[in-house]
Design a protein around this motif. Structure first.
Motif, PDB file in Angstrom:
ATOM      1  N   GLY A  72       0.808  -1.219   0.000  1.00  0.00           N
ATOM      2  CA  GLY A  72       0.000   0.000   0.000  1.00  0.00           C
ATOM      3  C   GLY A  72       0.839   1.266   0.000  1.00  0.00           C
ATOM      4  O   GLY A  72       2.069   1.240   0.125  1.00  0.00           O
ATOM      5  N   LEU A  73       0.128   2.378  -0.140  1.00  0.00           N
ATOM      6  CA  LEU A  73       0.781   3.678  -0.259  1.00  0.00           C
ATOM      7  C   LEU A  73       1.613   4.037   0.965  1.00  0.00           C
ATOM      8  O   LEU A  73       2.706   4.600   0.838  1.00  0.00           O
ATOM      9  N   GLU A  74       1.108   3.745   2.153  1.00  0.00           N
ATOM     10  CA  GLU A  74       1.855   4.116   3.357  1.00  0.00           C
ATOM     11  C   GLU A  74       3.242   3.502   3.343  1.00  0.00           C
ATOM     12  O   GLU A  74       4.246   4.182   3.625  1.00  0.00           O
ATOM     13  N   PHE A  75       3.331   2.232   2.995  1.00  0.00           N
ATOM     14  CA  PHE A  75       4.611   1.538   3.036  1.00  0.00           C
ATOM     15  C   PHE A  75       5.506   1.951   1.872  1.00  0.00           C
ATOM     16  O   PHE A  75       6.731   1.975   2.007  1.00  0.00           O
ATOM     17  N   ALA A  76       4.900   2.297   0.734  1.00  0.00           N
ATOM     18  CA  ALA A  76       5.698   2.797  -0.390  1.00  0.00           C
ATOM     19  C   ALA A  76       6.331   4.138  -0.046  1.00  0.00           C
ATOM     20  O   ALA A  76       7.515   4.377  -0.323  1.00  0.00           O
ATOM     21  N   PHE A  77       5.561   5.037   0.566  1.00  0.00           N
ATOM     22  CA  PHE A  77       6.109   6.321   0.990  1.00  0.00           C
ATOM     23  C   PHE A  77       7.163   6.124   2.081  1.00  0.00           C
ATOM     24  O   PHE A  77       8.218   6.771   2.064  1.00  0.00           O
ATOM     25  N   ALA A  78       6.889   5.233   3.028  1.00  0.00           N
ATOM     26  CA  ALA A  78       7.830   5.006   4.132  1.00  0.00           C
ATOM     27  C   ALA A  78       9.155   4.449   3.621  1.00  0.00           C
ATOM     28  O   ALA A  78      10.233   4.874   4.064  1.00  0.00           O
ATOM     29  N   LYS A  79       9.078   3.519   2.683  1.00  0.00           N
ATOM     30  CA  LYS A  79      10.298   2.927   2.121  1.00  0.00           C
ATOM     31  C   LYS A  79      11.113   3.990   1.389  1.00  0.00           C
ATOM     32  O   LYS A  79      12.338   4.072   1.530  1.00  0.00           O
ATOM     33  N   ALA A  80      10.434   4.829   0.613  1.00  0.00           N
ATOM     34  CA  ALA A  80      11.119   5.905  -0.113  1.00  0.00           C
ATOM     35  C   ALA A  80      11.744   6.898   0.861  1.00  0.00           C
ATOM     36  O   ALA A  80      12.859   7.386   0.647  1.00  0.00           O
TER      37      ALA A  80
END
Length: 255
Positions: free
Chosen positions: A117-125
């Motif tokens: 999901g978006l939360e984890f994609a943003f967090a990883k970036a």
């Protein structure tokens, strides 16, 4: 005003404008229709993406997107098949057209399936970056790993190309910022409120200059960084709460 007086003034304006009666007049009303965090994030991201131009048109077109996703955005993103994207043919909001829309659906599905999901994609970036604005740039690279037309890239801003990234910063404020007033959702825990940047636009930029919080004349990434420093001195833990004060002062002309 000295720093103490300015903080007191802006804190008071935050209390006035950061209220639930703000919701029905703002695009944030779209994600507020949902209770599931995934629905909120996906509807919020798509709404923020098209949040430029006439406010009524933004809300109407975001509502149309939700209708095309059967008012179940998370379920649609998880489960759509290629043929299901035909329904977006003819959708347009200013320069965001049906091809862009279909790309966003494919990118969101890829992020859901591969990153959770978006939360984890943003967090990883963000974890791979020195600050959240650099993280947004890395997120953009991740988002466009799916096949896409070059033109579609303009619909995700890149702070490293000196964009203020107003719409993404607004979306992140919605998802990350926690308080008891019920406007922002505060449902993401992978990012910190203290890292957020103000969604800089004409209104907030003009008022920031009047209040001597911002010297730079352009509303760009450099201005965002300058304003970040000023607002974090006023409240290191929650600097973007002042978006309510600066935007309200700009729109309602009571400065």
């Amino acid at each position: 005003m000295n720093k103490k007086e300015l903080k007191e003034f802006l804190d008071h304006k935050v209390e006035i404008y950061n209220q639930p009666d703000f919701i029905p007049h703002d695009p944030i009303q779209i994600p507020h229709r949902f209770t599931d965090p995934k629905d909120i994030a996906i509807s919020g991201f798509l709404t923020a993406t098209i949040s430029w131009g006439n406010r009524k048109s933004i809300i109407n077109n975001a509502d149309r997107l939700m209708e095309l996703m059967d008012h179940s955005p998370a379920d649609f993103i998880r489960n759509f098949q290629p043929k299901d994207l035909d329904r977006f043919e003819g959708f347009v909001h200013r320069t965001f057209n049906s091809d862009d829309c279909k790309t966003f659906m494919r990118a969101l599905q890829d992020i859901e399936l591969r990153d959770g999901g978006l939360e984890f994609a943003f967090a990883k970036a963000n974890k791979a970056s020195t600050n959240l604005q650099e993280g947004i740039s890395r997120f953009k690279q991740r988002f466009f790993e799916v096949e896409h037309l070059q033109r579609t890239q303009k619909h995700v801003s890149d702070p490293l190309k000196n964009s203020s990234a107003k719409r993404i910063n607004m979306f992140l404020r919605w998802m990350v910022r926690k308080d008891l007033n019920g406007v922002d959702f505060g449902i993401w825990n992978q990012l910190s409120m203290s890292e957020l940047s103000l969604p800089l636009d004409v209104h907030t930029g003009n008022i920031s200059r009047k209040l001597k919080l911002l010297k730079r004349k352009q509303n760009d990434a450099k201005a965002v960084l300058e304003l970040d420093k000023a607002l974090r001195k006023l409240d290191p833990a929650d600097p973007v709460k002042y978006d309510y004060a600066l935007f309200g002062l700009g729109v309602f002309k009571d400065l």
